[in-house]
Design an enzyme around this catalytic site. Sequence first.
Site, PDB file in Angstrom:
ATOM      1  N   LYS A 111       0.828  -1.215   0.000  1.00  0.00           N
ATOM      2  CA  LYS A 111       0.000   0.000   0.000  1.00  0.00           C
ATOM      3  C   LYS A 111       0.857   1.257   0.000  1.00  0.00           C
ATOM      4  O   LYS A 111       0.522   2.248  -0.635  1.00  0.00           O
ATOM      5  CB  LYS A 111      -0.937   0.012   1.219  1.00  0.00           C
ATOM      6  CG  LYS A 111      -2.099  -0.929   1.070  1.00  0.00           C
ATOM      7  CD  LYS A 111      -3.092  -0.413   0.034  1.00  0.00           C
ATOM      8  CE  LYS A 111      -4.104  -1.489  -0.307  1.00  0.00           C
ATOM      9  NZ  LYS A 111      -4.863  -1.219  -1.506  1.00  0.00           N
ATOM     10  N   LYS A 194      -1.290 -10.536  -9.194  1.00  0.00           N
ATOM     11  CA  LYS A 194      -2.654 -11.032  -8.966  1.00  0.00           C
ATOM     12  C   LYS A 194      -3.689 -10.056  -9.517  1.00  0.00           C
ATOM     13  O   LYS A 194      -3.415  -8.867  -9.654  1.00  0.00           O
ATOM     14  CB  LYS A 194      -2.879 -11.262  -7.475  1.00  0.00           C
ATOM     15  CG  LYS A 194      -2.817  -9.996  -6.661  1.00  0.00           C
ATOM     16  CD  LYS A 194      -3.483 -10.142  -5.310  1.00  0.00           C
ATOM     17  CE  LYS A 194      -3.545  -8.779  -4.653  1.00  0.00           C
ATOM     18  NZ  LYS A 194      -4.455  -8.595  -3.591  1.00  0.00           N
ATOM     19  N   LYS A 197      -8.261  -4.884  -7.562  1.00  0.00           N
ATOM     20  CA  LYS A 197      -9.038  -3.689  -7.887  1.00  0.00           C
ATOM     21  C   LYS A 197      -8.127  -2.523  -8.217  1.00  0.00           C
ATOM     22  O   LYS A 197      -8.437  -1.703  -9.068  1.00  0.00           O
ATOM     23  CB  LYS A 197      -9.884  -3.290  -6.670  1.00  0.00           C
ATOM     24  CG  LYS A 197     -10.989  -4.269  -6.380  1.00  0.00           C
ATOM     25  CD  LYS A 197     -11.681  -3.952  -5.051  1.00  0.00           C
ATOM     26  CE  LYS A 197     -11.913  -5.244  -4.306  1.00  0.00           C
ATOM     27  NZ  LYS A 197     -12.753  -5.193  -3.165  1.00  0.00           N
TER      28      LYS A 197
END
Length: 329
Positions: A111, A194, A197
Amino acid sequence: MEIVVSGIRSTGNLHLGNYFGAVVNYLKMQHDYQCFFFIADYHSLTTHPTPRNLHDNVKQILSEYLACGIDPEIATVFLQSDVPEVTELYLLLNMNAYVGELTRTTTFKEKVRQQPDNVNAGLLTYPVLMAADIIIHKATKVPVGKDQEQNLEMTRRFARRFNTMYKVDYFPEPSAFNFGHQLIKIPGLDGSGKMGKSEGNALYLTDKPEVIRKKVMRAVTDSGPVKENQEMSEPVKNLFTIMEVVSSPDTVNHFRDLYNRCEIRYGDLKKQLAEDIITFTTPIREKVHEIYGDNDYLSKVVRTGAEKARESASKTIREVREIIGFKPF
Ligand code: TYM
């Protein structure tokens, strides 16, 4: 009966990774376990949605949960923010969570890379809130995808630490769960990593057929095998991984054989893959649309869910407060 808890952040629609990593297990587990499935809307605040987006996203994911077949008559379906007890447990667990271990978490580091201008404390303590979500219902099984393995390890650690600190055998140590035994990682269409979103490489359950065709036809491949039984490159392997979850075994074997004989045409593989994804997602997409329009139904589902979830959560909070030493005069 064993207790199951799982949730999905309300930061966009469900994609095939969410479905095959998590939701497919919810559908099976709801019949055999006591299940709590929620929408992690507190967690979604770590990316700062606007008030309008927050509500629309929650409503969308709720409609998608139900359209996929989660049955609110059997499972407890609720919103994280409807259970304030979870924030109390989060606060209490934060006192025993150390900054060093939180900064070392892979998801936190990811993040920090993705949103360097918004490295908030909510991101740092994300695994603590997640642990609170799970152990507040004393769950033992948590159906999630492979990317959540480390967060589950943290959950176990926080549960164990609480038990040790207060010399009790109170919280069970839950484990990540998948019916197929191994946790799953659905790859994206961009050749590596992967499906996610925030990665811009996802196929959503509500994507229209023409969007799915376009995305799949643009997926990264390679220049093709040059010798028989050649090892597949990452991007091609990824397309086969997606095919394995949406297509029939015959179809997968057919294209594998073509690949192994160096006769494969990636255009044909993609066309077939797109059609199989469309066949799989169309009934869900149509149902989402129908459910999304039924506000009375949705509001009844979350009201009932919140009641059931709070009943279980408030019992835990009462007991935890007592264990910690908060006592009435
Ligand atoms: P989220 O919204 O990122 O992901 C929701 C679920 O989808 C799975 N998933 C995948 N599985 C396989 N392949 C992929 N490409 C893929 N992408 C996503 C995730 O593993 C997850 O199971 N932190 C959680 C939300 C949460 C939660 C919890 C989960 C909050 N509290 C308590 C379980 C229990 C998450 O990452 O959501």
